[in-house]
Design a protein around this motif. Structure first.
Motif, PDB file in Angstrom:
ATOM      1  N   GLU A  20       0.711  -1.140   0.035  1.00  0.00           N
ATOM      2  CA  GLU A  20      -0.108  -0.172   0.002  1.00  0.00           C
ATOM      3  C   GLU A  20       0.728   1.254  -0.122  1.00  0.00           C
ATOM      4  OE1 GLU A  20      -2.996   0.107   2.944  1.00  0.00           O
ATOM      5  OE2 GLU A  20      -3.810  -1.865   2.674  1.00  0.00           O
ATOM      6  N   VAL A  21       0.684   2.138  -0.842  1.00  0.00           N
ATOM      7  CA  VAL A  21       1.333   3.307  -0.962  1.00  0.00           C
ATOM      8  C   VAL A  21       0.379   4.523  -1.532  1.00  0.00           C
ATOM      9  CG1 VAL A  21       3.581   4.465  -1.985  1.00  0.00           C
ATOM     10  CG2 VAL A  21       3.211   1.865  -2.021  1.00  0.00           C
ATOM     11  N   PRO A  22       0.470   5.545  -0.636  1.00  0.00           N
ATOM     12  CA  PRO A  22      -0.483   6.698  -1.165  1.00  0.00           C
ATOM     13  C   PRO A  22      -0.036   7.374  -2.402  1.00  0.00           C
ATOM     14  CG  PRO A  22       1.166   7.306   0.558  1.00  0.00           C
ATOM     15  CD  PRO A  22       1.157   5.874   0.495  1.00  0.00           C
ATOM     16  N   LYS A  23      -0.910   7.863  -3.159  1.00  0.00           N
ATOM     17  CA  LYS A  23      -0.647   8.722  -4.361  1.00  0.00           C
ATOM     18  C   LYS A  23      -0.043   9.900  -4.286  1.00  0.00           C
ATOM     19  CE  LYS A  23      -5.159   8.442  -5.645  1.00  0.00           C
ATOM     20  NZ  LYS A  23      -6.304   8.668  -6.463  1.00  0.00           N
ATOM     21  N   TYR A  24       0.517  10.398  -5.052  1.00  0.00           N
ATOM     22  CA  TYR A  24       1.130  11.782  -5.203  1.00  0.00           C
ATOM     23  C   TYR A  24       0.215  12.719  -4.611  1.00  0.00           C
ATOM     24  CZ  TYR A  24       5.579  11.006  -8.122  1.00  0.00           C
ATOM     25  OH  TYR A  24       6.517  10.500  -8.604  1.00  0.00           O
ATOM     26  N   THR A  44       1.718  15.883 -14.377  1.00  0.00           N
ATOM     27  CA  THR A  44       1.199  16.217 -15.684  1.00  0.00           C
ATOM     28  C   THR A  44       1.880  15.407 -16.786  1.00  0.00           C
ATOM     29  OG1 THR A  44       2.961  17.863 -15.971  1.00  0.00           O
ATOM     30  CG2 THR A  44       0.605  18.571 -15.293  1.00  0.00           C
ATOM     31  N   ASP A  45       2.707  14.413 -16.485  1.00  0.00           N
ATOM     32  CA  ASP A  45       3.449  13.567 -17.250  1.00  0.00           C
ATOM     33  C   ASP A  45       3.708  12.134 -16.655  1.00  0.00           C
ATOM     34  OD1 ASP A  45       4.429  12.680 -19.559  1.00  0.00           O
ATOM     35  OD2 ASP A  45       6.462  13.535 -19.072  1.00  0.00           O
ATOM     36  N   THR A  46       3.316  11.060 -17.308  1.00  0.00           N
ATOM     37  CA  THR A  46       3.848   9.661 -16.840  1.00  0.00           C
ATOM     38  C   THR A  46       4.264   8.967 -18.178  1.00  0.00           C
ATOM     39  OG1 THR A  46       2.105   9.886 -15.118  1.00  0.00           O
ATOM     40  CG2 THR A  46       3.105   7.796 -15.552  1.00  0.00           C
ATOM     41  N   PRO A  47       5.463   8.561 -18.252  1.00  0.00           N
ATOM     42  CA  PRO A  47       5.791   7.635 -19.320  1.00  0.00           C
ATOM     43  C   PRO A  47       5.009   6.445 -19.670  1.00  0.00           C
ATOM     44  CG  PRO A  47       7.783   8.202 -17.826  1.00  0.00           C
ATOM     45  CD  PRO A  47       6.509   8.396 -17.173  1.00  0.00           C
ATOM     46  N   LYS A  48       4.847   6.213 -20.952  1.00  0.00           N
ATOM     47  CA  LYS A  48       3.954   5.137 -21.288  1.00  0.00           C
ATOM     48  C   LYS A  48       4.386   3.746 -20.809  1.00  0.00           C
ATOM     49  CE  LYS A  48       2.774   2.935 -25.890  1.00  0.00           C
ATOM     50  NZ  LYS A  48       2.839   2.859 -27.388  1.00  0.00           N
ATOM     51  N   LEU A  49       3.415   2.973 -20.522  1.00  0.00           N
ATOM     52  CA  LEU A  49       3.735   1.701 -19.977  1.00  0.00           C
ATOM     53  C   LEU A  49       4.540   1.534 -18.525  1.00  0.00           C
ATOM     54  CD1 LEU A  49       4.706  -0.184 -23.480  1.00  0.00           C
ATOM     55  CD2 LEU A  49       2.565  -0.332 -22.156  1.00  0.00           C
ATOM     56  N   VAL A  66       4.759   0.852 -14.736  1.00  0.00           N
ATOM     57  CA  VAL A  66       4.251   0.134 -13.812  1.00  0.00           C
ATOM     58  C   VAL A  66       4.029   1.059 -12.529  1.00  0.00           C
ATOM     59  CG1 VAL A  66       4.272  -1.868 -12.353  1.00  0.00           C
ATOM     60  CG2 VAL A  66       5.066  -1.930 -14.840  1.00  0.00           C
ATOM     61  N   GLY A  67       2.521   1.360 -12.095  1.00  0.00           N
ATOM     62  CA  GLY A  67       2.498   2.411 -10.862  1.00  0.00           C
ATOM     63  C   GLY A  67       1.797   1.584  -9.914  1.00  0.00           C
ATOM     64  N   HIS A  68       1.683   2.368  -8.745  1.00  0.00           N
ATOM     65  CA  HIS A  68       0.870   1.807  -7.434  1.00  0.00           C
ATOM     66  C   HIS A  68       0.324   3.092  -6.774  1.00  0.00           C
ATOM     67  CE1 HIS A  68      -0.018  -1.669  -5.148  1.00  0.00           C
ATOM     68  NE2 HIS A  68      -0.344  -0.847  -4.033  1.00  0.00           N
ATOM     69  N   GLY A  69      -1.027   3.070  -6.383  1.00  0.00           N
ATOM     70  CA  GLY A  69      -1.800   3.861  -5.583  1.00  0.00           C
ATOM     71  C   GLY A  69      -2.529   3.303  -4.637  1.00  0.00           C
ATOM     72  N   GLY A  74       0.771  10.120 -20.140  1.00  0.00           N
ATOM     73  CA  GLY A  74      -0.156  11.204 -19.756  1.00  0.00           C
ATOM     74  C   GLY A  74       0.012  11.449 -18.407  1.00  0.00           C
ATOM     75  N   ALA A  75      -0.917  12.333 -17.964  1.00  0.00           N
ATOM     76  CA  ALA A  75      -1.209  12.581 -16.401  1.00  0.00           C
ATOM     77  C   ALA A  75      -1.220  11.456 -15.440  1.00  0.00           C
ATOM     78  CB  ALA A  75      -2.157  13.666 -16.241  1.00  0.00           C
ATOM     79  N   GLY A  76      -1.088  11.705 -14.289  1.00  0.00           N
ATOM     80  CA  GLY A  76      -1.095  10.420 -13.215  1.00  0.00           C
ATOM     81  C   GLY A  76      -0.614  10.720 -11.792  1.00  0.00           C
ATOM     82  N   GLY A  77      -1.067   9.945 -11.086  1.00  0.00           N
ATOM     83  CA  GLY A  77      -0.711  10.446  -9.630  1.00  0.00           C
ATOM     84  C   GLY A  77      -0.031   9.060  -8.935  1.00  0.00           C
ATOM     85  N   TYR A  78      -0.192   7.841  -9.542  1.00  0.00           N
ATOM     86  CA  TYR A  78       0.439   6.676  -8.815  1.00  0.00           C
ATOM     87  C   TYR A  78       1.918   6.942  -8.649  1.00  0.00           C
ATOM     88  CZ  TYR A  78      -4.090   4.108  -9.067  1.00  0.00           C
ATOM     89  OH  TYR A  78      -5.214   3.555  -8.509  1.00  0.00           O
TER      90      TYR A  78
END
Length: 289
Positions: free
Chosen positions: A170-174, A179-184, A186-189, A200-204
């Motif tokens: 378990e890890v909190p989001k940003y 405003t940017d996340t590389p394509k492909l 692997v994230g976690h939120g 695209g944008a992202g917070g994980y």
């Protein structure tokens, strides 16, 4: 587990199976949406499954809202006693952890992070009680993950780690989304992992990248003729790779020769809850056997 039904305007019914995200809630939701799909009820135009809920879009000129609601409650009653076993697939996803692209990106957005002095992997390892990034990567890649929904953007899987609740990462989001996340990536939120299908944008939190495309709107990649690879109920297993293996896989993709490792498996929720480690061992045996 109390199911809540609500209408959204004249054309939608939203069904919340449970407020808590769990495999039990997902399996009940999956059973109900499968029943809706198999029923062939006239007037239903779209079924949108999520982690512990789903939404039905319908034409009220074809089926009355109350009639559809009554049918859904019948499906719920049947789901309570339905077998919690599905025939699905396990898919291996190679991952270059701590890659240069997510590292460059995360450094550009440290002011939006809980701990600007560490990387996402270092932060995730610490808040989950691991002594090192290497130990955290071993835990992240060492067990299967369950695809509970696909969406938000096309082809993006939300995944739930198949371990005992107290062992889940378990890890909190940003604090504020990037405003940017590389394509492909692997994230976690929170308790969910994901693979960003497009840039695209992202917070994980960002842990690495896979060389394996998971979404192809043009349908040009052989194994993505259906445009996206994942569907709810699939199982993912991450595999750690180095930069040389990453570059080789990218070259295979560009040459049209890359084929992901996908194997058919049965997954029983009851068997998993009774013996998570034994169930996972059988899944991995099916993948590598």
């Amino acid at each position: 587990m109390k199911t809540r039904y609500s209408f959204g305007g004249d054309e939608h019914i939203f069904v919340e199976v449970d407020e808590e995200m769990s495999l039990e809630a997902f399996f009940k939701s999956l059973s109900m949406t499968n029943a809706v799909r198999d029923s062939g009820i006239a007037g239903i135009t779209e079924i949108c499954p999520a982690n512990a809920s789903f939404q039905i879009k319908f034409d009220p000129d074809v089926i009355a809202p109350d009639a559809l609601l009554a049918a859904l409650k019948e499906f719920e009653a049947a789901a309570e006693g339905a077998a919690k076993t599905i025939e699905t697939r396990i898919i291996e996803i190679p991952v270059l952890y701590d890659d240069p692209w997510t590292r460059e990106t995360l450094m550009r957005f440290r002011e939006r992070h809980q701990d600007p002095g560490s990387t996402d992997l270092e932060y995730a390892a610490r808040v989950n009680g691991y002594g090192s990034v290497a130990e955290f990567i071993a835990a992240h890649s060492g067990t299967p993950w369950f695809v509970s929904m696909v969406g938000f953007v096309a082809g993006l899987p939300f995944i739930y780690q198949l371990v005992e609740r107290e062992k889940q990462i378990e890890v909190p989001k940003y604090l504020r989304p990037r405003t940017d996340t590389p394509k492909l990536t692997v994230g976690h939120g929170g308790c969910f992992g994901c693979i960003y299908s497009v840039r695209g944008a992202g917070g994980y939190q960002m842990f690495g990248v896979t060389p394996m495309p998971i979404y192809d709107p043009k349908g040009e990649i052989g194994y993505l003729k259906e445009l996206m690879i994942f569907r709810p109920g699939d199982i993912i297993k991450f595999r750690v790779i180095d930069r040389a293996a990453y570059d080789a896989a990218v070259a295979e993709v560009e040459a049209g020769r890359y084929e992901p490792k996908i194997r058919p498996v049965s997954f029983s929720l009851d068997a998993f809850l009774a013996d998570p480690q034994g169930t996972n061992a059988k899944l991995l045996e099916a993948l590598h056997g």
